[in-house]
Design a protein around this motif. Structure first.
Motif: not given
Length: 59
Positions: A2-18
């Motif tokens: 199965k395939k999924i489509k992922i879309t980034q809707v929030k920023s990675g800024i101010d998140r952990s390095e992981r």
């Protein structure tokens, strides 16, 4: 597989390095970037770690 489509809707800024590295590993580098990926257990585990930053759709 199965395939999924992922879309980034929030920023990675101010998140952990992981979490930032997980976004990069999923192939998402910018806001509103989308990627179609196979729904393997490894990918689903990464998506689960940063699901608060993503929108996930089945294809």
């Amino acid at each position: 597989m199965k395939k999924i489509k992922i879309t980034q809707v929030k920023s990675g800024i101010d998140r952990s390095e992981r979490q930032k590295q997980t976004l990069i590993a999923l192939g998402l580098k910018k806001m509103n970037a989308s990627k179609e990926v196979e729904a393997t257990p490894q990918i689903l585990g990464m998506v689960r770690k940063v699901e608060h930053l993503l929108k996930v759709e089945d294809i």
